[in-house]
Design a protein around this motif. Sequence first.
Motif, PDB file in Angstrom:
ATOM      1  N   ASP A 170     -27.549  44.752  67.342  1.00 13.83           N
ATOM      2  CA  ASP A 170     -27.626  45.317  65.993  1.00 13.83           C
ATOM      3  C   ASP A 170     -29.048  45.703  65.603  1.00 13.83           C
ATOM      4  O   ASP A 170     -29.344  45.946  64.445  1.00 13.83           O
ATOM      5  CB  ASP A 170     -27.057  44.323  64.977  1.00 13.83           C
ATOM      6  CG  ASP A 170     -27.762  42.994  65.033  1.00 13.83           C
ATOM      7  OD1 ASP A 170     -27.510  42.153  64.173  1.00 13.83           O
ATOM      8  OD2 ASP A 170     -28.580  42.801  65.968  1.00 13.83           O
ATOM      9  N   THR A 171     -29.954  45.746  66.532  1.00 12.76           N
ATOM     10  CA  THR A 171     -31.324  46.118  66.199  1.00 12.76           C
ATOM     11  C   THR A 171     -31.449  47.629  66.222  1.00 12.76           C
ATOM     12  O   THR A 171     -30.919  48.278  67.108  1.00 12.76           O
ATOM     13  CB  THR A 171     -32.302  45.514  67.219  1.00 12.76           C
ATOM     14  OG1 THR A 171     -32.032  44.131  67.297  1.00 12.76           O
ATOM     15  CG2 THR A 171     -33.738  45.734  66.793  1.00 12.76           C
ATOM     16  N   TYR A 172     -32.122  48.158  65.233  1.00 21.34           N
ATOM     17  CA  TYR A 172     -32.301  49.608  65.183  1.00 21.34           C
ATOM     18  C   TYR A 172     -33.789  49.921  65.132  1.00 21.34           C
ATOM     19  O   TYR A 172     -34.611  49.099  64.738  1.00 21.34           O
ATOM     20  CB  TYR A 172     -31.602  50.191  63.947  1.00 21.34           C
ATOM     21  CG  TYR A 172     -31.970  49.514  62.660  1.00 21.34           C
ATOM     22  CD1 TYR A 172     -33.093  49.909  61.937  1.00 21.34           C
ATOM     23  CD2 TYR A 172     -31.208  48.453  62.173  1.00 21.34           C
ATOM     24  CE1 TYR A 172     -33.447  49.283  60.770  1.00 21.34           C
ATOM     25  CE2 TYR A 172     -31.561  47.809  61.006  1.00 21.34           C
ATOM     26  CZ  TYR A 172     -32.675  48.241  60.302  1.00 21.34           C
ATOM     27  OH  TYR A 172     -33.035  47.613  59.145  1.00 21.34           O
ATOM     28  N   ILE A 173     -34.102  51.127  65.563  1.00 23.79           N
ATOM     29  CA  ILE A 173     -35.505  51.527  65.570  1.00 23.79           C
ATOM     30  C   ILE A 173     -35.741  52.764  64.711  1.00 23.79           C
ATOM     31  O   ILE A 173     -36.812  52.964  64.170  1.00 23.79           O
ATOM     32  CB  ILE A 173     -35.994  51.734  67.019  1.00 23.79           C
ATOM     33  CG1 ILE A 173     -37.522  51.747  67.064  1.00 23.79           C
ATOM     34  CG2 ILE A 173     -35.437  53.007  67.643  1.00 23.79           C
ATOM     35  CD1 ILE A 173     -38.062  51.530  68.463  1.00 23.79           C
ATOM     36  N   ILE A 174     -34.688  53.598  64.594  1.00 28.08           N
ATOM     37  CA  ILE A 174     -34.784  54.761  63.724  1.00 28.08           C
ATOM     38  C   ILE A 174     -34.172  54.374  62.388  1.00 28.08           C
ATOM     39  O   ILE A 174     -32.997  53.988  62.323  1.00 28.08           O
ATOM     40  CB  ILE A 174     -34.001  55.975  64.282  1.00 28.08           C
ATOM     41  CG1 ILE A 174     -34.323  56.225  65.746  1.00 28.08           C
ATOM     42  CG2 ILE A 174     -34.238  57.221  63.433  1.00 28.08           C
ATOM     43  CD1 ILE A 174     -35.677  56.766  66.025  1.00 28.08           C
ATOM     44  N   PHE A 175     -34.938  54.467  61.350  1.00 26.41           N
ATOM     45  CA  PHE A 175     -34.416  54.114  60.033  1.00 26.41           C
ATOM     46  C   PHE A 175     -34.988  55.064  58.995  1.00 26.41           C
ATOM     47  O   PHE A 175     -36.192  55.312  58.962  1.00 26.41           O
ATOM     48  CB  PHE A 175     -34.801  52.670  59.678  1.00 26.41           C
ATOM     49  CG  PHE A 175     -34.392  52.295  58.283  1.00 26.41           C
ATOM     50  CD1 PHE A 175     -33.070  51.988  58.012  1.00 26.41           C
ATOM     51  CD2 PHE A 175     -35.309  52.285  57.250  1.00 26.41           C
ATOM     52  CE1 PHE A 175     -32.667  51.660  56.730  1.00 26.41           C
ATOM     53  CE2 PHE A 175     -34.921  51.961  55.959  1.00 26.41           C
ATOM     54  CZ  PHE A 175     -33.603  51.640  55.698  1.00 26.41           C
ATOM     55  N   ALA A 176     -34.108  55.619  58.198  1.00 23.73           N
ATOM     56  CA  ALA A 176     -34.562  56.518  57.121  1.00 23.73           C
ATOM     57  C   ALA A 176     -33.784  56.196  55.863  1.00 23.73           C
ATOM     58  O   ALA A 176     -32.596  55.859  55.932  1.00 23.73           O
ATOM     59  CB  ALA A 176     -34.330  57.967  57.520  1.00 23.73           C
ATOM     60  N   SER A 177     -34.436  56.282  54.745  1.00 27.77           N
ATOM     61  CA  SER A 177     -33.731  56.063  53.479  1.00 27.77           C
ATOM     62  C   SER A 177     -34.339  56.952  52.413  1.00 27.77           C
ATOM     63  O   SER A 177     -35.521  57.299  52.481  1.00 27.77           O
ATOM     64  CB  SER A 177     -33.831  54.592  53.060  1.00 27.77           C
ATOM     65  OG  SER A 177     -35.168  54.285  52.750  1.00 27.77           O
ATOM     66  N   ALA A 178     -33.511  57.325  51.471  1.00 29.55           N
ATOM     67  CA  ALA A 178     -33.984  58.123  50.335  1.00 29.55           C
ATOM     68  C   ALA A 178     -33.062  57.846  49.164  1.00 29.55           C
ATOM     69  O   ALA A 178     -31.883  57.519  49.343  1.00 29.55           O
ATOM     70  CB  ALA A 178     -33.978  59.610  50.688  1.00 29.55           C
ATOM     71  N   ALA A 179     -33.599  57.975  47.962  1.00 28.53           N
ATOM     72  CA  ALA A 179     -32.802  57.730  46.759  1.00 28.53           C
ATOM     73  C   ALA A 179     -33.322  58.593  45.630  1.00 28.53           C
ATOM     74  O   ALA A 179     -34.470  59.052  45.664  1.00 28.53           O
ATOM     75  CB  ALA A 179     -32.870  56.249  46.382  1.00 28.53           C
ATOM     76  N   LEU A 201     -39.049  61.139  62.186  1.00 32.51           N
ATOM     77  CA  LEU A 201     -39.471  62.159  61.222  1.00 32.51           C
ATOM     78  C   LEU A 201     -38.324  63.107  60.873  1.00 32.51           C
ATOM     79  O   LEU A 201     -38.094  63.429  59.708  1.00 32.51           O
ATOM     80  CB  LEU A 201     -40.630  62.991  61.808  1.00 32.51           C
ATOM     81  CG  LEU A 201     -42.032  62.447  61.642  1.00 32.51           C
ATOM     82  CD1 LEU A 201     -43.030  63.356  62.342  1.00 32.51           C
ATOM     83  CD2 LEU A 201     -42.397  62.324  60.177  1.00 32.51           C
ATOM     84  N   THR A 202     -37.597  63.515  61.903  1.00 33.94           N
ATOM     85  CA  THR A 202     -36.484  64.457  61.696  1.00 33.94           C
ATOM     86  C   THR A 202     -35.418  63.837  60.798  1.00 33.94           C
ATOM     87  O   THR A 202     -34.939  64.461  59.843  1.00 33.94           O
ATOM     88  CB  THR A 202     -35.849  64.826  63.065  1.00 33.94           C
ATOM     89  OG1 THR A 202     -36.888  65.270  63.916  1.00 33.94           O
ATOM     90  CG2 THR A 202     -34.802  65.897  62.923  1.00 33.94           C
ATOM     91  N   VAL A 203     -35.052  62.611  61.132  1.00 29.58           N
ATOM     92  CA  VAL A 203     -33.978  61.945  60.373  1.00 29.58           C
ATOM     93  C   VAL A 203     -34.426  61.707  58.932  1.00 29.58           C
ATOM     94  O   VAL A 203     -33.666  61.919  57.984  1.00 29.58           O
ATOM     95  CB  VAL A 203     -33.570  60.617  61.067  1.00 29.58           C
ATOM     96  CG1 VAL A 203     -32.603  59.834  60.204  1.00 29.58           C
ATOM     97  CG2 VAL A 203     -32.960  60.903  62.419  1.00 29.58           C
ATOM     98  N   GLN A 204     -35.684  61.316  58.760  1.00 35.08           N
ATOM     99  CA  GLN A 204     -36.186  61.076  57.408  1.00 35.08           C
ATOM    100  C   GLN A 204     -36.197  62.387  56.599  1.00 35.08           C
ATOM    101  O   GLN A 204     -35.808  62.410  55.430  1.00 35.08           O
ATOM    102  CB  GLN A 204     -37.595  60.487  57.467  1.00 35.08           C
ATOM    103  CG  GLN A 204     -38.184  60.102  56.107  1.00 35.08           C
ATOM    104  CD  GLN A 204     -37.427  58.962  55.433  1.00 35.08           C
ATOM    105  OE1 GLN A 204     -37.322  57.871  55.976  1.00 35.08           O
ATOM    106  NE2 GLN A 204     -36.862  59.231  54.257  1.00 35.08           N
TER     107      GLN A 204
END
Lengths: 174, 543
Positions: free
Chosen positions: A157-166, A36-39
């Motif tokens: 290379d597996t990630y669990i925290i993922f955030a994206s915005a555009a 949530l924080t990263v997003q």
Amino acid sequence: MNDTFIVIIAIGIAGILMFIFPLMTIADRNDDITQLTVQTDTNELVDGIRRTGTLTYDEYNSFVSSISATGNAYDVEIQFQILDENPSKKTSSATNVVIIGENVYYSVYTTQIEEELNNKGKYVLKEGDIVSVRVKNRSKTFAQTLRGVWYSVMGDDTYIIFASAAGTVSVNGK
Amino acid sequence: MKIQTLAIIFVLIIMPISVVLGEYSAMQRKIFAIEQTYDSSLITSTDDALKAFQINTFNDTTTGITDRKMNIIEASANAFFNSMEQCFSMQGYSKEDLHSYVPALVYTMYDGYYIYSPYQNITEQNGTINLGSTGKDYGFKPYVYYSCRYTSGANNDFVITYTLDNYITIQGFVKGAMVDKAGYLLTRANAKDKLGVFIDSATNQVYYNGVPIEKESNLTENLVESDGTTIKQYKYIKLNGTKYYLDEGQEKIFYILGGDRVEQAIKAKDEETYAMYKNAIENNISAIDYYKKAYEFTLWVDNNLSSITVNNAVPINNLQDKNIGNIFDGNYDSPGSNFNTHRKDVIRYAIESNLSIAIANFNNYSGSTTDFQMPVLKETDWDMLQNEISIISFLQGLNMGGKIYNGYTVVANAKTEEVINEGKIYIATSDGYYHKINDKHLLKNSDYMKTYTVKDGVLDLDFEIRTDGATNQKYRNRTELGCYTSIVEQSNVDSTCDSIYEYLTKHKNDIYENALIKYYTALGREKWGRRFNSLILTSLDEF
């Protein structure tokens, strides 16, 4: 002998239930909060660029510091799609109205953007440019480490925290 | 108690806590996702409203007229709600439902703003206004100017209306005399090489920031001919927001209204008027007029209002910067001057005060249990509102499942002829490209300037693709393309200065002189040529 074996097994199971299970649960919740924080930070960064048309060195650093404060290391990928209106403005002759092209975009990526930020202190965009940011954790979170121990299925290379915005830049940057 | 029993009891305690925490965090993530969806829907809808506004204003030559502008803004507000309906249709909200969650839609203009919100004083079919109506209607409230009243002693009681640039209107009693004046404020210089406007009394030459301002004789742009396939160049002049073109072949002057060419003067019918326009077009002194009239107006302001401070403002308590000293202290050009600080403060207060009331009043209309309040706008948003024509949209009260949505968005309208600022003038060069003034290509020591020459200064909108109303063909007033290193990519522009003004003053001696002359001439020409509401009416007699 048989009783001793059962007691050992029971202690093992009890240990798992009393320590590992709560630990995993808390670590999972921690990842949820981190997500949530990263997003939120990613959204704010993109929204700021979209509204001002500028990404400054300080803003970028502040963003990286903010997400790093969650205790993980992250890969930040930024992409600016720069609008080139010239192709749509080119005409086959000075007296002819035929339009021969459409707007095109070309992209600049994280390293180019970081280089510009280091050299000039800011990256200026214009109205119509598109900004997109993707963030994913590079280091394993505590929950990933725990799961890795149990399942041994976590690849590097597996990630669990993922955030994206555009978003599309709405003003010419200054 | 056996350890196994302890473990089971522990798990029985921990498990529900874990499940509840898990559900809670899942709900928070869900709310966050919904909030993001609402945010992006609001941004999309506001962008759509802006696009509708831009399309109508950009291709319409009559948008400066108040009635026409109102129609365009109403169409834009309609586009906003249509777009909202599309965005929120999946959540089950209709257009009417959404009205209950949009407390206000604000269109900030050059010298004031409109608020779109519900009201109860509904006009009945017979034309009477029903003040006691229990029904409600949505529409625009009366235009609110960015104005501030000042009182000082018994002889000074006047109102100043500010704008998004250096243009002000003064109405009221100044030193006991009734005043109704308007004009541009520019710093007056005491020598031709100093910053500000200087008029050489011996030669009558006007200088701005040490640069001589020129008469323009060959200002041309492209128009689509009636056959819809050919483009022809016409000389023109822009007066009060309308471009008048010279058709030398048919010996007439025309302008464009709703896509049609309207004849203003024909030599065969009215030779005197035709000659007047032709002379004005071929000897365009708009830029000189801008600086000269600004000098005269500023002189009057300096002589009459120099003692006015923020303490004379009514009501002073609502203004933020109270200790800036004299507002009209002779320095008007710098973004950080007392005048500009106070001007932005007045704009902010004017928007904030009325908007917060409109949103608070929305509680009486909405039928929702939400307590509508104006959210705190970010400083970057205020900066945008104080410099550009913008749209602010608010969306409040939507239930996100555990949290009530309260969002707003601001989008700026960069494609407008109403606000002419330093960043809107580009320099066209002989290689067929146009550049920002802070492009390093335009520096004296650049190789670029050894190869190519400066043609003229042009308003950014003249490079945009337009649609001819009569033939529906696409065309551009100017055919130059955007320089790849200063317009498209902006990699070769100065990045050390915070504003164009700062760049121009700091690097005045480094910039190729002809570029500066064309730049300041174009800036003056475009400011003088814009449409004025009640204000300066340019007379052809001046040419």
